[in-house]
Design an enzyme around this catalytic site. Sequence first.
Site, PDB file in Angstrom:
ATOM      1  N   THR A 109       4.888  10.172   2.982  1.00 30.62           N
ATOM      2  CA  THR A 109       4.674   9.925   1.554  1.00 30.62           C
ATOM      3  C   THR A 109       4.302  11.209   0.833  1.00 30.62           C
ATOM      4  O   THR A 109       3.701  12.084   1.435  1.00 30.62           O
ATOM      5  CB  THR A 109       3.491   8.942   1.432  1.00 30.62           C
ATOM      6  OG1 THR A 109       3.885   7.720   2.014  1.00 30.62           O
ATOM      7  CG2 THR A 109       3.048   8.734   0.010  1.00 30.62           C
ATOM      8  N   ARG A 129       7.685  -5.744   2.873  1.00 30.10           N
ATOM      9  CA  ARG A 129       6.447  -5.078   3.286  1.00 30.10           C
ATOM     10  C   ARG A 129       6.022  -4.039   2.231  1.00 30.10           C
ATOM     11  O   ARG A 129       6.825  -3.276   1.739  1.00 30.10           O
ATOM     12  CB  ARG A 129       6.654  -4.399   4.642  1.00 30.10           C
ATOM     13  CG  ARG A 129       5.423  -3.645   5.173  1.00 30.10           C
ATOM     14  CD  ARG A 129       5.474  -2.174   4.866  1.00 30.10           C
ATOM     15  NE  ARG A 129       4.454  -1.408   5.595  1.00 30.10           N
ATOM     16  CZ  ARG A 129       4.165  -0.131   5.340  1.00 30.10           C
ATOM     17  NH1 ARG A 129       4.813   0.506   4.391  1.00 30.10           N
ATOM     18  NH2 ARG A 129       3.243   0.499   6.020  1.00 30.10           N
ATOM     19  N   GLY A 160       0.350   2.879   6.774  1.00 31.92           N
ATOM     20  CA  GLY A 160      -0.307   2.247   5.629  1.00 31.92           C
ATOM     21  C   GLY A 160      -1.258   1.139   6.022  1.00 31.92           C
ATOM     22  O   GLY A 160      -2.315   0.963   5.415  1.00 31.92           O
ATOM     23  N   GLY A 164       3.120  -1.008   1.694  1.00 31.13           N
ATOM     24  CA  GLY A 164       2.132  -0.210   2.420  1.00 31.13           C
ATOM     25  C   GLY A 164       0.926   0.106   1.548  1.00 31.13           C
ATOM     26  O   GLY A 164       0.648  -0.571   0.552  1.00 31.13           O
ATOM     27  N   THR A 195      -1.746   9.250   3.611  1.00 34.17           N
ATOM     28  CA  THR A 195      -0.383   9.199   4.132  1.00 34.17           C
ATOM     29  C   THR A 195      -0.459   8.783   5.593  1.00 34.17           C
ATOM     30  O   THR A 195      -1.477   8.958   6.249  1.00 34.17           O
ATOM     31  CB  THR A 195       0.312  10.569   3.970  1.00 34.17           C
ATOM     32  OG1 THR A 195       1.624  10.515   4.546  1.00 34.17           O
ATOM     33  CG2 THR A 195      -0.460  11.689   4.631  1.00 34.17           C
ATOM     34  N   GLY A 196       0.626   8.215   6.082  1.00 33.54           N
ATOM     35  CA  GLY A 196       0.634   7.754   7.469  1.00 33.54           C
ATOM     36  C   GLY A 196       0.780   6.251   7.534  1.00 33.54           C
ATOM     37  O   GLY A 196       1.360   5.643   6.629  1.00 33.54           O
TER      38      GLY A 196
HETATM   39  C1  SD4 Z   1       3.324   3.525   4.160  1.00 33.57           C
HETATM   40  N1  SD4 Z   1       1.752   5.321   3.989  1.00 33.57           N
HETATM   41  O1  SD4 Z   1       4.195   2.921   3.572  1.00 33.57           O
HETATM   42  C2  SD4 Z   1       3.116   4.950   3.792  1.00 33.57           C
HETATM   43  C3  SD4 Z   1       4.074   5.743   4.608  1.00 33.57           C
HETATM   44  C4  SD4 Z   1       3.732   7.162   4.686  1.00 33.57           C
HETATM   45  O2  SD4 Z   1       3.437   9.280   5.218  1.00 33.57           O
HETATM   46  O3  SD4 Z   1       2.987   7.719   4.393  1.00 33.57           O
HETATM   47  N2  SD4 Z   1       3.782   8.008   5.043  1.00 33.57           N
HETATM   48  O4  SD4 Z   1       2.655   3.029   5.051  1.00 33.57           O
END
Ligand code: SD4
Length: 321
Positions: free
Chosen positions: A183, A211, A237, A213, A234-235
């Site tokens: 993200t 879905r 969610g 996040g 980020t990561g």
């Molecule tokens: C999610 N946090 O949709 C987001 C995806 C993402 O780095 O960050 N990514 O879960």
Amino acid sequence: MISRKNFLKISALGGLFPFQDWASSSHSFSGKIKKPIVISTWRHGVKANNAAWKVLNEGGSALDAVETGVRVTEADSEVRTVGYGGRPDRDGFVTLDACIMDEQQECGSVGAIQHIMHPISVARKVKENSPHVMLVGQGAVDFALDQGFKKKDLLTEKSRKEWEQWKKNANYEPKVNIENHDTIGMLALDSEGNLSGACTTSGMAWKMHGRIGDSPLIGSGLYVDNEVGAASGTGVGEEIIRVCGSHLVVENMRRGDSPEQACKNAVERIVANKDTLENTQVGFIAISKQGQVGGYSIQQGFNYAVHDDTDNQLIDSKYLV
Ligand code: SD4
């Protein structure tokens, strides 16, 4: 007598322990407010920061800067995790999540929106032209069209081919993978000393249709408190949502943590209840009201870009494991 508001401000400045743990950061607190400044997640943040910096450097608002900045990433088909060119869900639909928040804690958000190139700008319109904070799915698309946005097919050939490849072996199973997301979260402090943030993503690749996040959720993917600071996540969610991650980071700063320490504490909170960290990546970035910045992640590999008046630097985040 110290009012509640002033007490919160004093706490944010470090309270009774003003330099607690701040000296370790390369952007440590020198007593002078560092502004303007912008920080954003991952390598694509470098390009996005350049656009945001242009706005800030001309005296523009943090709100305009973060919207302008992340639009660069949304439009970049080579960034496969945000906006146009983002990887689709397991049914082949590109669904996007985004939110934006300003110094007045006014905010707007869209979840699982399709066919719109710049969800961050739709989120801003939700903030400014609707009585609501969040619109999702077809309702968000209808609102965007009503506001003059145009429909576009966001699934590029590259992403479609990758999805077809994924379908061959995946048994239609969405999987958390530390590689399949990135993200852009962006936080800025403008020359007036105001904070704003933006967060936008195509979410986890091959997710279940529908879905949503953390990224469009105020308090999870993004939080701004103009008295204290701002944060973005980020990561995975689902992990960020469980602890209201970005709100947690800001509250950590309110009680005196540096931005980096605040992010670290939030990461530790996520990790505390987990048996295994395999495939779990979460990273946070944060900025204080004084313009100090920092980040922290669970695993190695997370980085963030910081643009101030001297440089636009990509920084490898510290990490837990
Ligand atoms: C999610 N946090 O949709 C987001 C995806 C993402 O780095 O960050 N990514 O879960």
